[in-house]
Scaffold this motif. Structure first.
Motif, PDB file in Angstrom:
ATOM      1  N   VAL A 178       2.820   8.958   0.261  1.00 27.84           N
ATOM      2  CA  VAL A 178       2.226  10.589   0.430  1.00 27.84           C
ATOM      3  C   VAL A 178       3.397  10.871   1.503  1.00 27.84           C
ATOM      4  O   VAL A 178       3.678  10.103   2.300  1.00 27.84           O
ATOM      5  N   GLU A 179       3.429  12.200   1.750  1.00 26.72           N
ATOM      6  CA  GLU A 179       4.373  13.099   2.422  1.00 26.72           C
ATOM      7  C   GLU A 179       3.725  13.017   4.019  1.00 26.72           C
ATOM      8  O   GLU A 179       2.471  13.631   3.766  1.00 26.72           O
ATOM      9  N   ALA A 180       4.151  12.549   4.805  1.00 24.95           N
ATOM     10  CA  ALA A 180       3.369  12.910   6.100  1.00 24.95           C
ATOM     11  C   ALA A 180       4.550  12.713   7.203  1.00 24.95           C
ATOM     12  O   ALA A 180       5.759  12.265   6.891  1.00 24.95           O
TER      13      ALA A 180
ATOM     14  N   ILE B 246      -1.096   9.613   8.342  1.00 22.46           N
ATOM     15  CA  ILE B 246      -1.474   8.678   7.507  1.00 22.46           C
ATOM     16  C   ILE B 246      -2.079   7.751   8.481  1.00 22.46           C
ATOM     17  O   ILE B 246      -1.655   7.205   9.297  1.00 22.46           O
ATOM     18  N   LEU B 247      -3.624   7.584   8.126  1.00 19.30           N
ATOM     19  CA  LEU B 247      -4.326   6.799   8.995  1.00 19.30           C
ATOM     20  C   LEU B 247      -4.709   5.462   8.023  1.00 19.30           C
ATOM     21  O   LEU B 247      -5.171   5.528   6.981  1.00 19.30           O
TER      22      LEU B 247
ATOM     23  N   SER C  41      -6.596  12.768   1.335  1.00 23.06           N
ATOM     24  CA  SER C  41      -6.187  11.766   0.211  1.00 23.06           C
ATOM     25  C   SER C  41      -6.766  10.543   0.576  1.00 23.06           C
ATOM     26  O   SER C  41      -6.823  10.441   1.993  1.00 23.06           O
ATOM     27  N   LEU C  42      -6.998   9.575  -0.138  1.00 19.95           N
ATOM     28  CA  LEU C  42      -7.450   8.408  -0.087  1.00 19.95           C
ATOM     29  C   LEU C  42      -6.968   7.139  -0.998  1.00 19.95           C
ATOM     30  O   LEU C  42      -6.781   7.476  -2.202  1.00 19.95           O
ATOM     31  N   GLY C  43      -5.985   6.396  -0.439  1.00 25.82           N
ATOM     32  CA  GLY C  43      -5.936   5.194  -1.199  1.00 25.82           C
ATOM     33  C   GLY C  43      -6.018   3.957  -0.818  1.00 25.82           C
ATOM     34  O   GLY C  43      -5.923   3.466   0.238  1.00 25.82           O
ATOM     35  N   TYR C  44      -6.493   3.117  -1.731  1.00 26.88           N
ATOM     36  CA  TYR C  44      -7.043   1.672  -1.408  1.00 26.88           C
ATOM     37  C   TYR C  44      -5.916   0.858  -2.119  1.00 26.88           C
ATOM     38  O   TYR C  44      -5.569   1.163  -3.189  1.00 26.88           O
ATOM     39  N   ILE C  45      -5.587  -0.285  -1.434  1.00 26.93           N
ATOM     40  CA  ILE C  45      -4.553  -1.180  -2.193  1.00 26.93           C
ATOM     41  C   ILE C  45      -5.262  -1.717  -3.394  1.00 26.93           C
ATOM     42  O   ILE C  45      -6.519  -2.077  -3.282  1.00 26.93           O
ATOM     43  N   SER C  46      -4.435  -2.186  -4.422  1.00 23.73           N
ATOM     44  CA  SER C  46      -5.121  -2.712  -5.644  1.00 23.73           C
ATOM     45  C   SER C  46      -5.393  -4.304  -5.546  1.00 23.73           C
ATOM     46  O   SER C  46      -4.758  -5.010  -4.445  1.00 23.73           O
TER      47      SER C  46
ATOM     48  N   LEU D 265       0.859  -1.094   0.114  1.00 27.78           N
ATOM     49  CA  LEU D 265       0.025  -0.190   0.112  1.00 27.78           C
ATOM     50  C   LEU D 265       0.921   1.299  -0.066  1.00 27.78           C
ATOM     51  O   LEU D 265       0.646   2.115  -0.415  1.00 27.78           O
ATOM     52  N   ALA D 266       1.869   1.100   0.801  1.00 28.66           N
ATOM     53  CA  ALA D 266       3.002   2.359   0.768  1.00 28.66           C
ATOM     54  C   ALA D 266       3.449   2.796  -0.567  1.00 28.66           C
ATOM     55  O   ALA D 266       3.653   3.894  -1.135  1.00 28.66           O
TER      56      ALA D 266
END
Ligand code: AMP
Length: 467
Positions: A287-289, A357-358, A427-432, A281-282
């Motif tokens: 994303v910068e955090a 990052i949550l 922002s939102l990101g899901y694993i593929s 996922l990373a």
């Protein structure tokens, strides 16, 4: 044909099953109780144990947690060297003690006790067929349907009866069954729900998850194969394999959310798979955090993996009240939202002024993420970036995971950008899907990845009710 079965009255059973056989005739009831405690995460609504002492089956079951249902006196009364246990959680409306398991039935060939995890998709059809033949049902569980079929087919030996029953059942089931002198385990031909075999000092155990074996001092031997029946008696363990119509498709949500991280399911180390999903996922959604935090406990392993791969420090940002049950248990949206606040609180000193990052394992309705993002921002977090270690949940489950109907699944109705806005995230990101499969050590291009991932891709392993 799915008589009367619509997605609106979709009853999903999230459960844990257990079985112990001691060849030296030692009492196993306290061991069963400890094992059930290790499976408590699989169901908090009711718990039960049935034991067999020289052919006499005794049982105790009630609403509540294992520690509420059992005490020393009850355990002592349940003496026996063979036993099965069950913990249950079901969707609202069916929360009643008469649906608690194990189910114990007496019939012309003896008595059996049965504990079931999973969901049948043709239970109503079979139930109606049996009712037309005069069978009266006392519960609304699939387990009673299975037990009745078994009683009907039990002529010479129980193994053949179970084989016949398995040819009729459609759906997900991991069963532990106890007869007068045997402990039997059976897993549906897709292996949708987990079931594994352990070796105790003087016998064997069956469990939904291997973490129960660690608790009772048993050693994991292997998983029950899809479509397999294992029979444990004085002769040891016998396997009746079924290679006719089996294709392993373990529920992928077991890996993502449901199983305990210290379990090994179908040879997959759950903690390691979740951690690896976090690392992937990373890479997929950097994303910068300043810090990576998790939604405890479900997102913790993935958050640790995300932190490792990104080099951004892992920190605690949310503290969980361990004594509050699942937010899902709340019947309406308002109570559910309050449930999130009861369950999790922000560690303000760790998040104030930070880009956070949550990480969570899944977004289902979106309630949890939105509440948590708001709470983090109210506590002074500068930015909140949500990362999810599973793809968007787009389809309902008919095989035992309590996902709501499609209209309530945020992933079924909105794009990722829209979901990001709805949960108030920066922002939102899901694993593929590819990344998720890779986290288990398998490959998406394999003919059969070995998983049912219908909640993500709608590719159900069998016909499901329309809706
Ligand atoms: P939601 O608020 O509906 O988006 O719920 C998502 C949260 O519920 C995540 O933190 C998940 O870890 C958790 N979750 C996912 N599936 C289930 C389930 N079947 N039962 C209970 N909790 C779940």
């Amino acid at each position: 044909m799915f008589n009367g079965y619509t997605t609106d009255d979709k009853l999903n059973e999230e459960c844990g099953v257990l079985g112990i056989y001691d060849s030296k005739d030692r009492d196993i009831s306290s061991m069963l109780c400890y094992g059930l405690l290790a499976l408590q995460h699989r169901g908090q609504e009711s718990a039960g144990i049935a034991v067999n002492d020289d052919g006499i089956i005794q049982y105790h079951k009630d609403m509540g947690l294992v520690t509420e249902v059992f005490n020393d006196e009850i355990i002592k009364r349940l003496a026996g060297n063979i036993g099965i246990g069950h913990v249950r959680y079901s969707t609202t409306g069916e929360s009643h003690v008469y649906n608690a398991q194990p189910l114990v039935v007496k019939y012309r060939n003896g008595s059996i006790a049965l504990a079931h995890n999973g969901n049948l998709v043709n239970a109503n059809t079979i139930r109606e067929m049996l009712e037309e033949d005069g069978v009266v049902f006392q519960t609304s569980t699939d387990s009673e349907v299975i037990a009745n079929l078994m009683a009907r087919y039990h002529k010479a030996d129980i193994e053949n009866a179970i084989k016949k029953v398995m040819e009729l059942l459609k759906g997900a089931y991991a069963l532990t069954i106890m007869t007068d002198n045997k402990l039997i385990g059976a897993r549906d031909p897709h292996g949708l729900r987990p079931l594994c075999i352990g070796k105790t000092e003087d016998g064997y155990a069956l469990s939904s998850e291997s973490c129960a074996f660690d608790t009772i001092g048993a050693k994991l031997i292997r998983d029950v194969d899809p479509g397999e029946i294992v029979v444990i008696d004085d002769n040891g363990i016998t396997s009746i394999q079924n290679d006719k119509w089996c294709k392993k498709q373990l529920c992928i949500f077991e890996l993502i959310y449901f199983s305990r991280p210290d379990s090994i399911v179908d040879d997959i180390n759950i903690y390691e798979a979740r951690r690896k999903a976090g690392r992937i996922l990373a890479k997929e959604h950097p994303v910068e955090a300043d810090i990576v935090i998790s939604v405890p406990d479900s997102g913790t392993a993935a958050a640790i993996g995300y932190a490792e791969a990104s080099g951004i420090p892992y920190s605690e940002g949310l503290i969980k009240n361990k004594y509050i049950g699942r937010t899902f248990i709340q019947p309406n949206q308002e109570l559910r939202e309050q449930g999130v606040r009861l369950k999790l609180n922000v560690l303000e000193s760790n998040v104030r002024g930070k880009k956070v990052i949550l990480v969570d394992d899944s977004i289902v309705r979106g309630t949890t993420s939105r509440r948590l993002v708001d709470m983090l921002k109210n506590a002074g977090a500068e930015e909140v970036h949500v990362r999810v270690s599973s793809p968007p949940v787009k389809y309902s489950c008919y095989f035992g995971i309590d996902t709501p109907n499609r209209e309530k699944l945020i992933g079924a109705n909105y794009s990722v950008d829209e979901i990001r806005d709805q949960i108030h995230a920066d922002s939102l990101g899901y694993i593929s899907m590819e990344g998720l499969i890779k986290s288990t050590g398998r490959n998406i291009s394999d003919m059969n990845t070995g998983f049912c991932a219908a909640c993500f891709n709608g590719d159900y392993p069998m016909e499901v009710p329309k809706g």
